[in-house]
Scaffold this active site. Structure first.
Site, PDB file in Angstrom:
ATOM      1  N   LYS A   1       0.869  -1.181   0.000  1.00 22.28           N
ATOM      2  CA  LYS A   1       0.000   0.000   0.000  1.00 22.28           C
ATOM      3  C   LYS A   1       0.904   1.229   0.000  1.00 22.28           C
ATOM      4  CE  LYS A   1      -4.309   1.538   2.054  1.00 22.28           C
ATOM      5  NZ  LYS A   1      -4.959   1.863   0.798  1.00 22.28           N
TER       6      LYS A   1
ATOM      7  N   GLU B   1      -9.180  -5.125  -9.160  1.00 17.33           N
ATOM      8  CA  GLU B   1      -9.862  -4.356  -8.113  1.00 17.33           C
ATOM      9  C   GLU B   1     -10.226  -2.994  -8.676  1.00 17.33           C
ATOM     10  OE1 GLU B   1      -7.096  -3.584  -4.894  1.00 17.33           O
ATOM     11  OE2 GLU B   1      -5.461  -3.228  -6.299  1.00 17.33           O
TER      12      GLU B   1
HETATM   13  N1  PMP Z   1      -7.749  -1.715  -3.164  1.00 14.32           N
HETATM   14  C1  PMP Z   1      -7.103  -0.540  -3.160  1.00 14.32           C
HETATM   15  C2  PMP Z   1      -6.295  -0.164  -4.348  1.00 14.32           C
HETATM   16  C3  PMP Z   1      -7.198   0.314  -2.052  1.00 14.32           C
HETATM   17  O1  PMP Z   1      -6.541   1.479  -2.049  1.00 14.32           O
HETATM   18  C4  PMP Z   1      -7.977  -0.073  -0.947  1.00 14.32           C
HETATM   19  C5  PMP Z   1      -8.053   0.804   0.273  1.00 14.32           C
HETATM   20  N2  PMP Z   1      -8.667   2.031   0.023  1.00 14.32           N
HETATM   21  C6  PMP Z   1      -8.674  -1.289  -0.997  1.00 14.32           C
HETATM   22  C7  PMP Z   1      -8.504  -2.087  -2.112  1.00 14.32           C
HETATM   23  C8  PMP Z   1      -9.510  -1.754   0.153  1.00 14.32           C
HETATM   24  O2  PMP Z   1      -8.683  -2.111   1.239  1.00 14.32           O
HETATM   25  P1  PMP Z   1      -9.180  -1.977   2.754  1.00 14.32           P
HETATM   26  O3  PMP Z   1     -10.461  -2.741   2.853  1.00 14.32           O
HETATM   27  O4  PMP Z   1      -8.096  -2.592   3.546  1.00 14.32           O
HETATM   28  O5  PMP Z   1      -9.365  -0.538   3.037  1.00 14.32           O
END
Ligand code: PMP
Length: 282
Positions: A149, A182
């Site tokens: 991330k 995603e």
């Molecule tokens: N994919 C991406 C690219 C993200 O930046 C995020 C978080 N905003 C998610 C998926 C979802 O992750 P989380 O449920 O841990 O917030």
């Protein structure tokens, strides 16, 4: 608002970092976005585990232990008297020179902001959103693993711009092989024939914390939650579709590339999952 930077607290106006910080110059750093519900930091341990894995992957030593970080995040929430809100936890490579070499950066910086977030207007949670497939492919894991991330969100931002230019709020991204990964800031799920299905991590996605909660909820509902390869065809022919993320929580998708998902309204299973989420998050 009191913002934590490297052990000190600053007002919003005074909270500043150097223009030589490689987080700014090169997007060299990592972050987490975490929800606060009823004074409680939601899934903090899971977020911190992911943060420290991201740090390991980019060869960055976070100057606090994971236990110290947990205490500090909770302290920031307490000091800001936040009951419900959103935390942005950022670790930058720190101040360096104008070259890319991270070895010249003095020390990583830790920044913690406790604020609020509204990614989508409220009505979309009841009516659902329309999304498009982006023409941009999600970065391949052999280039920059999407499990990290990182502060490098241009791949996602360009897809987001494409979505907004097409009158949509989100875009789903495919990988190099053309399989679903995603959305720009959320994981994606479909429901087909009573099964909840989401792409596997190896397609090149972030291991979403909210995504993980769907696995728990599915079990409670007696539904099978499966990770599987998905194509655009699967998205178009899904009974239901929804996105998950810490910021977005769970949001129904009712149209993809101009095709109605199911009957074009948020599905019943999706609504049930949203209801469970809203009960469990407190
Ligand atoms: N994919 C991406 C690219 C993200 O930046 C995020 C978080 N905003 C998610 C998926 C979802 O992750 P989380 O449920 O841990 O917030």
């Amino acid at each position: 608002m009191k913002i934590y930077i490297d052990g000190n607290y600053y007002s919003k106006e005074q909270a500043k970092i150097s223009v030589f910080d490689h987080g700014l110059l090169y997007g060299d750093g990592i972050f987490e976005g975490i929800r606060i519900y009823n004074k409680h930091v939601f899934k903090l341990k899971e977020h911190l585990l992911r943060l420290y894995k991201s740090a390991k992957a980019i060869n960055l030593n976070i100057p606090l232990t994971i236990e110290e970080m947990e205490k500090t995040v909770n302290e920031v929430v307490r000091i800001n008297k936040k009951e419900d809100g959103y935390i942005r936890l950022i670790i930058t490579r720190g101040r360096g020179d104008l070259g890319i070499d991270p070895g010249k950066c003095l020390a990583p910086s830790v920044i913690i902001i406790a604020s609020d977030i509204e990614l989508y207007p409220k009505e979309y949670y009841t009516n659902g959103i329309k999304i498009i497939t982006s023409s941009l492919r999600r970065l391949p894991a052999d280039g920059l693993d999407p499990r990290i991330k990182s502060l490098n969100y241009l791949n996602n931002i360009l897809a987001k711009i494409e979505a907004k230019n097409s009158g949509c709020l989100e875009a789903v991204m495919l990988n190099k092989q053309g399989f679903v990964t995603e959305c720009t800031g959320d994981n994606i799920f479909i429901i087909k024939d009573q099964e909840i299905i989401t792409p596997q991590l190896c397609e090149g996605i972030l291991d979403g914390i909210t995504r993980q909660t769907i696995f728990e909820f599915g079990k409670q509902l007696g539904m099978l939650v499966r990770q599987s390869r998905l194509s655009q065809y699967d998205l178009y022919n899904a009974d239901e579709c929804f996105l998950t993320g810490s910021g977005a929580e769970i949001i129904p998708v009712v149209e993809i590339d101009g095709r109605k998902v199911g009957n074009g309204k948020p599905g019943n299973w999706t609504k049930t999952l949203i209801k469970i989420f809203n009960e469990k998050k407190y």
